[in-house]
Design a protein around this motif. Sequence first.
Motif, mmCIF file in Angstrom:
data_model
loop_
_atom_site.group_PDB
_atom_site.id
_atom_site.type_symbol
_atom_site.label_atom_id
_atom_site.label_comp_id
_atom_site.label_asym_id
_atom_site.label_seq_id
_atom_site.Cartn_x
_atom_site.Cartn_y
_atom_site.Cartn_z
ATOM 1 N N LYS A 109 55.260 -98.830 0.762
ATOM 2 C CA LYS A 109 55.657 -97.417 0.829
ATOM 3 C C LYS A 109 56.650 -97.068 -0.277
ATOM 4 O O LYS A 109 56.714 -95.926 -0.721
ATOM 5 C CB LYS A 109 56.279 -97.112 2.190
ATOM 6 N N LEU A 112 55.003 -95.893 -3.472
ATOM 7 C CA LEU A 112 54.483 -94.528 -3.407
ATOM 8 C C LEU A 112 55.555 -93.476 -3.696
ATOM 9 O O LEU A 112 55.225 -92.341 -4.025
ATOM 10 C CB LEU A 112 53.873 -94.263 -2.034
ATOM 11 N N ASP A 115 55.385 -91.956 -7.098
ATOM 12 C CA ASP A 115 54.174 -91.187 -7.372
ATOM 13 C C ASP A 115 54.492 -89.705 -7.169
ATOM 14 O O ASP A 115 55.127 -89.320 -6.202
ATOM 15 C CB ASP A 115 53.063 -91.626 -6.415
ATOM 16 N N LEU A 120 52.839 -88.263 -0.299
ATOM 17 C CA LEU A 120 53.098 -89.696 -0.392
ATOM 18 C C LEU A 120 54.582 -90.023 -0.298
ATOM 19 O O LEU A 120 54.950 -91.111 0.114
ATOM 20 C CB LEU A 120 52.536 -90.263 -1.708
#
Length: 187
Positions: A109, A112, A115, A120
Amino acid sequence: MKVDELIDDVLLLMGENPKECLWEGEAEGGCTLRERIRQEVEEAAAEAVVSTPRMQLTGWRLLPDEGLRIDDDGRGVLPLPDDFLLLYDVRMTSWERRATEVHSHDDWKRRLQDDGRPGLRGTPRRPLVFFCLNEEGKLSLELFSCRRTDVVAEGWYMPAPRISAAGEIEIPPAAYQKCINALATLS
């Protein structure tokens, strides 16, 4: 609680008479049983606290927000106190709910969070918290997602049990029996 009283309880659990057990300097060639137990008290107490369900623990302290830094991308870094052992929860002022779980820095996680795609990253409705090291190498919490004006609205942590100069240690009552059981099996 006095460490000497805890050691007496461990000795009783082991079937020893606490009044007959030697103190330091009285044993020939090495540590006495009392000294060996005393050397392991802090580590055994910490393990007992971590293995006890959080809702049974007492002695939580407020999480200080000194050193909180929030980047332009919504990433907050909060240095943890030196006596930090366990996090109960944390909530920033813009968050709609508390975060009660802390993920490791290498958790999937975490990747992400860098990103840019929506959905996300951590949000005020679904905040995410990770352990990390800050620039000074100090253990910290990495908080996603924060606003620049955020402060810690609520946060609780459990301090690591340490023996004070007065020979006392603070162990939550729910973890006490686990601690003395662990010490009795180690010694």
